[in-house]
Design a protein around this motif. Structure first.
Motif, PDB file in Angstrom:
ATOM      1  N   ASP A   1      -6.415   3.943  -7.421  1.00  0.00           N
ATOM      2  CA  ASP A   1      -4.819   3.530  -7.439  1.00  0.00           C
ATOM      3  C   ASP A   1      -4.447   2.179  -7.014  1.00  0.00           C
ATOM      4  O   ASP A   1      -4.301   2.069  -5.568  1.00  0.00           O
ATOM      5  CB  ASP A   1      -3.844   4.768  -6.918  1.00  0.00           C
ATOM      6  CG  ASP A   1      -2.591   4.488  -7.193  1.00  0.00           C
ATOM      7  OD1 ASP A   1      -2.262   3.422  -7.734  1.00  0.00           O
ATOM      8  OD2 ASP A   1      -1.683   5.453  -6.654  1.00  0.00           O
TER       9      ASP A   1
ATOM     10  N   THR B   1      -2.280   0.292  -7.240  1.00  0.00           N
ATOM     11  CA  THR B   1      -0.823   0.139  -6.951  1.00  0.00           C
ATOM     12  C   THR B   1      -0.523   0.452  -5.518  1.00  0.00           C
ATOM     13  O   THR B   1       0.102  -0.263  -4.821  1.00  0.00           O
ATOM     14  CB  THR B   1       0.049   0.890  -7.888  1.00  0.00           C
ATOM     15  OG1 THR B   1       0.042   0.672  -9.192  1.00  0.00           O
ATOM     16  CG2 THR B   1       1.632   0.752  -7.428  1.00  0.00           C
ATOM     17  N   GLU B   2      -1.164   1.519  -5.067  1.00  0.00           N
ATOM     18  CA  GLU B   2      -1.235   1.994  -3.855  1.00  0.00           C
ATOM     19  C   GLU B   2      -1.723   0.989  -2.757  1.00  0.00           C
ATOM     20  O   GLU B   2      -1.162   0.707  -1.797  1.00  0.00           O
ATOM     21  CB  GLU B   2      -1.872   3.560  -3.681  1.00  0.00           C
ATOM     22  CG  GLU B   2      -1.656   4.011  -2.331  1.00  0.00           C
ATOM     23  CD  GLU B   2      -2.258   5.493  -2.213  1.00  0.00           C
ATOM     24  OE1 GLU B   2      -1.977   6.206  -1.405  1.00  0.00           O
ATOM     25  OE2 GLU B   2      -3.225   5.515  -3.132  1.00  0.00           O
TER      26      GLU B   2
END
Length: 310
Positions: A240, A242-243
């Motif tokens: 992920d 984005t995280e």
């Protein structure tokens, strides 16, 4: 520090019992579980030899041939006994002591599996303050070579042995490629510094935040970073991004903040990621000085006691 270790041990002992609540008392009383009985050091043993004596004779009161003990013994007391043995009488690299213990336990399949379970709790559980792959390797070797286990039962210890045998203290760490926010991909071995601190972390992990803040608060480590002798590689091992992007401002600007593109480290099992965060301290040749730790004080101690430092 000691208080933290014993709190961790208390949690480990709860896990050893499965965290179950006590049952209501039954009408017919059961006998109390048998507890581990430590040996008494003979008065003829000089004080300076007591530790060595207990290393070799600690388990003498336990009858490894008697499998009926396993139904009666207090497992919490046994976890505590093994923890005390490792903490007080076995050096961090004293594989011979654990190898001898497992040889004694190999008298039967139930005894072998029981002591392997105790060792897993004390030497392999991520929450154990005595976790030590060097000492756990003889346990896994005993399981892999045990005549009591069939080939299917050996699969799990074979995998664990392969993982524990990677990135060992004093040996070269596994190399990998990391990618930074600008899209550049580089090899970990190309980082040039007297020391490299690999910090495997996840943005949503509270313990990761605690470790990150401890590194940032260390005057010793920050001085080494300022002088260019220590570099910190903060590696995000998951998918992920984005995280990871949202978390980037939390990582100090002087650190190398990167992710594992394609999750190669995870998928090829180059490092043991079953517990995050993890700190690996490497020397200038990328040999492992500290393996899979969360204690920043241990990192400081290892650098301070490095005989090769200038």
């Amino acid at each position: 520090m000691k208080r933290i270790l014993w709190i961790a041990l208390a949690a480990l002992l709860v896990a050893a019992c499965g965290g179950k609540k006590s049952r209501p008392a039954q009408s017919s009383a059961r006998p109390a579980p048998r507890t581990f009985r430590a040996v008494t050091v003979p008065s003829t043993v000089p004080p300076e030899e007591r530790r060595a004596y207990l290393r070799d004779h600690y388990w003498d009161n336990f009858d490894f041939r008697d499998t009926t003990l396993l139904a009666e013994v207090d497992t919490v007391a046994m976890v505590r006994a093994l923890f005390a043995y490792v903490a007080n009488f076995v050096a961090p690299d004293d594989r011979a002591a654990i190898d001898t213990l497992m040889r004694r336990a190999s008298a039967s399949k139930p005894m072998t599996e029981y002591f392997a379970m105790l060792a897993e709790r004390v030497l392999h559980d991520p929450n154990s303050p005595a976790r030590n792959d060097e000492l756990y390797i003889p346990v896994l070797e005993a399981l892999v070579s045990s005549p009591w286990l069939d080939r299917w039962e050996r699969i799990a210890p074979q995998h664990d042995l392969r993982m524990a045998s990677q990135n060992r203290i004093g040996r070269p760490a596994n190399d990998f490629r990391y990618t930074t926010a600008d899209g550049a991909t580089r090899r970990m071995y190309d980082i040039r510094a007297e020391y490299l601190l690999l910090f495997i972390n996840n943005p949503g992990c509270n313990m990761c935040k605690t470790v990150r803040e401890a590194i940032s608060a260390s005057p010793m480590l920050n001085e080494l970073i300022e002088r260019g002798k220590l570099k910190v590689l903060a590696l995000f091992p998951d998918e992920d991004l984005t995280e990871w992007q949202e978390y980037r401002p939390q990582i100090p600007a002087r650190w190398i903040n990167a992710y594992d593109k394609g999750c190669v480290v995870r998928d090829r099992e180059l490092y043991d990621l079953k517990a995050i965060p993890a700190l690996y301290l490497l020397d200038r040749d990328k040999r492992v000085m500290v393996k899979d730790a969360v204690d920043v004080g241990l990192i400081e101690w290892a650098i301070d006691h490095d005989d090769r430092k200038n």
